[in-house]
Design a protein around this motif. Structure first.
Motif, PDB file in Angstrom:
ATOM      1  N   GLU A 148     -10.286  32.421 -39.995  1.00  0.00           N
ATOM      2  CA  GLU A 148     -11.242  33.526 -39.805  1.00  0.00           C
ATOM      3  C   GLU A 148     -10.733  34.798 -40.481  1.00  0.00           C
ATOM      4  O   GLU A 148     -11.508  35.545 -41.095  1.00  0.00           O
ATOM      5  CB  GLU A 148     -11.467  33.761 -38.312  1.00  0.00           C
ATOM      6  CG  GLU A 148     -12.269  32.660 -37.638  1.00  0.00           C
ATOM      7  CD  GLU A 148     -12.244  32.746 -36.123  1.00  0.00           C
ATOM      8  OE1 GLU A 148     -11.674  33.742 -35.600  1.00  0.00           O
ATOM      9  OE2 GLU A 148     -12.770  31.828 -35.465  1.00  0.00           O
ATOM     10  N   ARG A 149      -9.432  35.054 -40.393  1.00  0.00           N
ATOM     11  CA  ARG A 149      -8.873  36.244 -41.049  1.00  0.00           C
ATOM     12  C   ARG A 149      -8.964  36.109 -42.567  1.00  0.00           C
ATOM     13  O   ARG A 149      -9.265  37.081 -43.267  1.00  0.00           O
ATOM     14  CB  ARG A 149      -7.419  36.462 -40.624  1.00  0.00           C
ATOM     15  CG  ARG A 149      -6.762  37.673 -41.282  1.00  0.00           C
ATOM     16  CD  ARG A 149      -5.425  38.016 -40.651  1.00  0.00           C
ATOM     17  NE  ARG A 149      -4.704  38.989 -41.435  1.00  0.00           N
ATOM     18  CZ  ARG A 149      -4.926  40.300 -41.404  1.00  0.00           C
ATOM     19  NH1 ARG A 149      -5.874  40.783 -40.615  1.00  0.00           N
ATOM     20  NH2 ARG A 149      -4.216  41.135 -42.147  1.00  0.00           N
ATOM     21  N   ALA A 150      -8.710  34.911 -43.092  1.00  0.00           N
ATOM     22  CA  ALA A 150      -8.843  34.705 -44.536  1.00  0.00           C
ATOM     23  C   ALA A 150     -10.258  35.023 -44.995  1.00  0.00           C
ATOM     24  O   ALA A 150     -10.461  35.700 -46.013  1.00  0.00           O
ATOM     25  CB  ALA A 150      -8.469  33.270 -44.901  1.00  0.00           C
ATOM     26  N   ASN A 151     -11.250  34.563 -44.256  1.00  0.00           N
ATOM     27  CA  ASN A 151     -12.634  34.852 -44.628  1.00  0.00           C
ATOM     28  C   ASN A 151     -12.945  36.339 -44.530  1.00  0.00           C
ATOM     29  O   ASN A 151     -13.705  36.879 -45.343  1.00  0.00           O
ATOM     30  CB  ASN A 151     -13.593  34.066 -43.729  1.00  0.00           C
ATOM     31  CG  ASN A 151     -13.713  32.612 -44.133  1.00  0.00           C
ATOM     32  OD1 ASN A 151     -13.611  32.271 -45.308  1.00  0.00           O
ATOM     33  ND2 ASN A 151     -13.927  31.734 -43.161  1.00  0.00           N
ATOM     34  N   LEU A 207      -0.625  35.229 -45.725  1.00  0.00           N
ATOM     35  CA  LEU A 207      -1.719  35.650 -44.844  1.00  0.00           C
ATOM     36  C   LEU A 207      -1.193  35.806 -43.423  1.00  0.00           C
ATOM     37  O   LEU A 207      -1.071  34.816 -42.691  1.00  0.00           O
ATOM     38  CB  LEU A 207      -2.852  34.620 -44.877  1.00  0.00           C
ATOM     39  CG  LEU A 207      -4.061  34.964 -44.018  1.00  0.00           C
ATOM     40  CD1 LEU A 207      -4.894  36.071 -44.677  1.00  0.00           C
ATOM     41  CD2 LEU A 207      -4.919  33.729 -43.774  1.00  0.00           C
ATOM     42  N   PRO A 208      -0.834  37.015 -43.010  1.00  0.00           N
ATOM     43  CA  PRO A 208      -0.338  37.200 -41.641  1.00  0.00           C
ATOM     44  C   PRO A 208      -1.478  37.282 -40.647  1.00  0.00           C
ATOM     45  O   PRO A 208      -2.612  37.637 -40.977  1.00  0.00           O
ATOM     46  CB  PRO A 208       0.406  38.530 -41.740  1.00  0.00           C
ATOM     47  CG  PRO A 208      -0.328  39.289 -42.805  1.00  0.00           C
ATOM     48  CD  PRO A 208      -0.813  38.253 -43.789  1.00  0.00           C
ATOM     49  N   GLU A 239       3.111  42.641 -35.115  1.00  0.00           N
ATOM     50  CA  GLU A 239       2.811  41.210 -35.119  1.00  0.00           C
ATOM     51  C   GLU A 239       2.470  40.725 -36.528  1.00  0.00           C
ATOM     52  O   GLU A 239       2.878  39.629 -36.929  1.00  0.00           O
ATOM     53  CB  GLU A 239       1.646  40.917 -34.171  1.00  0.00           C
ATOM     54  CG  GLU A 239       1.999  41.056 -32.697  1.00  0.00           C
ATOM     55  CD  GLU A 239       0.802  40.833 -31.799  1.00  0.00           C
ATOM     56  OE1 GLU A 239      -0.330  40.705 -32.321  1.00  0.00           O
ATOM     57  OE2 GLU A 239       0.989  40.792 -30.564  1.00  0.00           O
ATOM     58  N   LEU A 240       1.734  41.534 -37.281  1.00  0.00           N
ATOM     59  CA  LEU A 240       1.391  41.156 -38.646  1.00  0.00           C
ATOM     60  C   LEU A 240       2.635  41.086 -39.527  1.00  0.00           C
ATOM     61  O   LEU A 240       2.796  40.158 -40.327  1.00  0.00           O
ATOM     62  CB  LEU A 240       0.385  42.149 -39.228  1.00  0.00           C
ATOM     63  CG  LEU A 240      -1.030  42.110 -38.634  1.00  0.00           C
ATOM     64  CD1 LEU A 240      -1.832  43.310 -39.118  1.00  0.00           C
ATOM     65  CD2 LEU A 240      -1.743  40.815 -39.005  1.00  0.00           C
ATOM     66  N   GLN A 281       6.630  37.715 -42.345  1.00  0.00           N
ATOM     67  CA  GLN A 281       8.040  37.387 -42.561  1.00  0.00           C
ATOM     68  C   GLN A 281       8.302  35.904 -42.300  1.00  0.00           C
ATOM     69  O   GLN A 281       9.021  35.244 -43.063  1.00  0.00           O
ATOM     70  CB  GLN A 281       8.920  38.252 -41.655  1.00  0.00           C
ATOM     71  CG  GLN A 281      10.408  38.052 -41.847  1.00  0.00           C
ATOM     72  CD  GLN A 281      10.902  38.545 -43.198  1.00  0.00           C
ATOM     73  OE1 GLN A 281      10.250  39.357 -43.844  1.00  0.00           O
ATOM     74  NE2 GLN A 281      12.036  38.024 -43.644  1.00  0.00           N
ATOM     75  N   ARG A 282       7.730  35.377 -41.223  1.00  0.00           N
ATOM     76  CA  ARG A 282       7.925  33.958 -40.916  1.00  0.00           C
ATOM     77  C   ARG A 282       7.348  33.073 -42.023  1.00  0.00           C
ATOM     78  O   ARG A 282       7.974  32.088 -42.422  1.00  0.00           O
ATOM     79  CB  ARG A 282       7.265  33.606 -39.573  1.00  0.00           C
ATOM     80  CG  ARG A 282       7.987  34.162 -38.357  1.00  0.00           C
ATOM     81  CD  ARG A 282       7.446  33.539 -37.080  1.00  0.00           C
ATOM     82  NE  ARG A 282       6.024  33.811 -36.875  1.00  0.00           N
ATOM     83  CZ  ARG A 282       5.559  34.866 -36.219  1.00  0.00           C
ATOM     84  NH1 ARG A 282       6.410  35.771 -35.723  1.00  0.00           N
ATOM     85  NH2 ARG A 282       4.261  35.044 -36.054  1.00  0.00           N
TER      86      ARG A 282
END
Length: 318
Positions: free
Chosen positions: A231-234, A290-291, A298-299, A304-305
């Motif tokens: 959803e965030r990518a979109n 894409l965080p 949190e982002l 980083q992960r």
């Protein structure tokens, strides 16, 4: 398959953007990534100038543009700029170019967007002559009449990759360039559409097998948060609805939008996704980190992960 990362300016004032990108490229090189791809965002930093700065802060990693719109400058001007950035980077530039989209060329720049494939073919003829310098560039075709001396020569051959989405552009990329840079292409589109067409064109022209660079959003997360990542990518990367070129490429595969293309999940899920792209014929992947998260902290932690995981996959692939 070579693993690289996409580094863009994102938000902030010019000074902070540049310093952040320089820190990011230093990390990418130290992490052992093969390539870094710099998008040419219509409203932001010049990708080739950014690469020149990055070249002075690194020594090994390949630096690519993804991609420079051709209509924004004369091919001699682009050859001169590319040769300058290539020299600053010690011969590590991969020049990604393309005819862009109507909403950039026509609507933003006020330039014609008629017959973009024919324009690209004619442009590449001039650009190729300029990148072979030094010497006089004498090219006359349907679009350009050029008689221009050029004292610059490449410190090493400059690979040129063309953003090619449809059959005609893939043929041009195979015949005239070293490969293609993709966005919005899933595994089936690459395996069934991109690779066969560009590879046949390159073989028919007597050129080496082309590079196929796939840009992909990637998010390391718990399996239960995959939908959140998509959803965030979109939300932040969606372009297909205003880019018919991308929509036609989506039609060649199974994905409906950029969210479907996002590789999200745990390490095993992402590694499996990258293997599918390699099996489809992808030679290079450009990871768009894409965080996800509710707060800035949190982002940052999510990004980083993901980048640490990508670096580990790159090391394991050697």
């Amino acid at each position: 398959m070579r693993i690289g990362v996409m580094i863009g300016p994102e938000k902030g004032d010019s000074g902070r953007k540049l310093e952040r990108m320089l820190r990011d490229i230093e990390w990418a090189e130290s992490a052992g990534l093969d390539t870094a791809w710099i998008p040419q965002i219509p409203t932001d930093f010049d990708a080739l100038i950014t690469i020149a700065a990055m070249g002075l802060r690194t020594s090994r990693i390949e630096l690519g543009t993804a991609v420079v719109p051709l209509q924004a400058q004369h091919p001699i001007a682009l050859a001169r700029q590319a040769l300058s950035a290539h020299a600053a980077a010690g011969g590590r530039l991969a020049l990604g170019v393309g005819p862009s989209h109507h909403w950039i060329v026509r609507d933003m720049l006020g330039l014609p967007y008629d017959k973009p494939a024919a324009y690209t073919r004619d442009y590449l003829e001039v650009l190729d002559a300029g990148l072979r310098g030094p010497g006089r560039v004498d090219v006359q075709n349907a679009t350009f009449t050029v008689h221009n001396p050029l004292d610059l020569g490449p410190v090493a051959p400059v690979p040129v990759l063309v953003a090619a989405l449809g059959p005609v552009m893939l043929r041009i990329a195979g015949e005239r360039a070293d490969g293609t840079v993709l966005w919005m292409a899933d595994e089936r589109a690459i395996a069934d559409h991109v690779v066969p067409k560009i590879s046949k064109a390159a073989a028919d022209a007597g050129r080496p097998a082309p590079r196929v660079v796939a840009g992909l959003p990637v998010c390391l997360c718990e399996p239960g948060r995959v939908d959140e990542a998509r959803e965030r990518a979109n939300r932040i990367l969606g372009e297909a609805e205003i880019s018919p070129n991308y929509q036609r490429l989506l039609d060649q595969g199974d994905a409906r939008d950029i969210g479907d293309l996002c590789l999200a999940g745990d390490e095993a899920q992402i590694a499996a996704g990258l293997r599918r792209y390699a099996e489809a014929g992808t030679t290079d992947v450009s990871v768009r980190l894409l965080p996800i998260g509710e707060t800035r902290d949190e982002l940052v932690a999510s990004k980083q992960r993901t980048r640490e995981m990508i670096a580990e996959l790159a090391r394991a692939s050697r």
